[in-house]
Design an enzyme around this catalytic site. Structure first.
Site, PDB file in Angstrom:
ATOM      1  N   HIS A   1       0.847  -1.281   0.126  1.00 60.11           N
ATOM      2  CA  HIS A   1      -0.144  -0.114  -0.047  1.00 60.11           C
ATOM      3  C   HIS A   1       0.784   1.216  -0.086  1.00 60.11           C
ATOM      4  O   HIS A   1       2.105   1.442   0.205  1.00 60.11           O
ATOM      5  CB  HIS A   1      -1.010   0.124   1.327  1.00 60.11           C
ATOM      6  CG  HIS A   1      -0.348   0.113   2.582  1.00 60.11           C
ATOM      7  ND1 HIS A   1       0.166  -1.079   2.991  1.00 60.11           N
ATOM      8  CD2 HIS A   1      -0.096   0.945   3.493  1.00 60.11           C
ATOM      9  CE1 HIS A   1       0.598  -0.909   4.297  1.00 60.11           C
ATOM     10  NE2 HIS A   1       0.413   0.445   4.453  1.00 60.11           N
TER      11      HIS A   1
ATOM     12  N   HIS B   1       1.533   3.834   1.983  1.00 57.55           N
ATOM     13  CA  HIS B   1       2.321   4.639   2.964  1.00 57.55           C
ATOM     14  C   HIS B   1       3.601   4.668   2.861  1.00 57.55           C
ATOM     15  O   HIS B   1       4.183   3.659   2.351  1.00 57.55           O
ATOM     16  CB  HIS B   1       1.834   3.965   4.247  1.00 57.55           C
ATOM     17  CG  HIS B   1       0.400   4.109   4.771  1.00 57.55           C
ATOM     18  ND1 HIS B   1      -0.050   3.424   5.789  1.00 57.55           N
ATOM     19  CD2 HIS B   1      -0.692   4.739   4.217  1.00 57.55           C
ATOM     20  CE1 HIS B   1      -1.573   3.591   5.878  1.00 57.55           C
ATOM     21  NE2 HIS B   1      -1.615   4.449   4.973  1.00 57.55           N
TER      22      HIS B   1
ATOM     23  N   ASP C   1       6.380   4.225   4.630  1.00 58.97           N
ATOM     24  CA  ASP C   1       7.188   3.302   5.077  1.00 58.97           C
ATOM     25  C   ASP C   1       7.095   2.008   4.336  1.00 58.97           C
ATOM     26  O   ASP C   1       7.877   1.222   4.821  1.00 58.97           O
ATOM     27  CB  ASP C   1       6.930   3.094   6.603  1.00 58.97           C
ATOM     28  CG  ASP C   1       5.477   2.803   6.842  1.00 58.97           C
ATOM     29  OD1 ASP C   1       4.464   3.146   6.288  1.00 58.97           O
ATOM     30  OD2 ASP C   1       4.966   1.939   7.842  1.00 58.97           O
ATOM     31  N   HIS C   2       6.375   2.121   3.415  1.00 58.46           N
ATOM     32  CA  HIS C   2       6.302   0.863   2.596  1.00 58.46           C
ATOM     33  C   HIS C   2       6.796   0.868   1.105  1.00 58.46           C
ATOM     34  O   HIS C   2       7.058   0.089   0.330  1.00 58.46           O
ATOM     35  CB  HIS C   2       4.813   0.255   2.520  1.00 58.46           C
ATOM     36  CG  HIS C   2       4.231  -0.306   3.629  1.00 58.46           C
ATOM     37  ND1 HIS C   2       4.261  -1.747   4.030  1.00 58.46           N
ATOM     38  CD2 HIS C   2       3.943   0.430   4.782  1.00 58.46           C
ATOM     39  CE1 HIS C   2       3.864  -1.822   5.389  1.00 58.46           C
ATOM     40  NE2 HIS C   2       3.441  -0.494   5.792  1.00 58.46           N
TER      41      HIS C   2
END
Length: 132
Positions: free
Chosen positions: A62, A64, A66-67
């Site tokens: 997804h 975000h 941090d991904h």
């Protein structure tokens, strides 16, 4: 079928000395897969002696930060190191536009093909299937 999972980072929203942000490396029957690519993933790959030039697939769960915020640097490093093999990226809608805009804005031209497979986000969606 050999299977090896390496947790490169988990449970952190920002990289720190003790823990990386979300990224997992899976080698399944010589299919080299990166699942998520948070900031600092390149360093984690190097720390675990994983040759990121051999990556074939990247899956982003997804959008975000941090991904996925480590993907620009990883793709750029692969290019600087002479990658020629196509890279497949499975990701939610929007990532392709973000990545292509980033490279256009910075004037980076890749010497290899990026192929984006846009995920629909359906709960029973088949994301990847291999004939091996």
């Amino acid at each position: 079928m050999p299977l090896k999972l390496t947790i490169l980072g988990s449970g952190a929203a920002v990289p720190n000395l003790a823990r990386g942000v979300t990224a997992h490396y899976l080698n399944f029957n010589e299919r080299r897969i990166l699942v998520d690519c948070g900031e600092g993933t390149q360093l984690q790959l190097r720390k675990f002696k994983i040759k990121f030039q051999r990556l074939q697939y990247i899956f982003i769960s997804h959008l975000h930060g941090d991904h996925y915020l480590g993907i620009f640097g990883l793709i750029s490093s692969m290019n600087l190191l002479g990658r020629t093999q196509k890279l497949l990226i499975f990701a939610p809608q929007g990532l392709e536009e973000i990545v292509r805009f980033q490279f256009k804005t910075t004037g980076v031209y890749l010497g290899y093909e990026l192929e984006f497979i846009t995920l629909k986000g359906e709960s029973k969606e088949l994301v990847f299937e291999d004939n091996v």
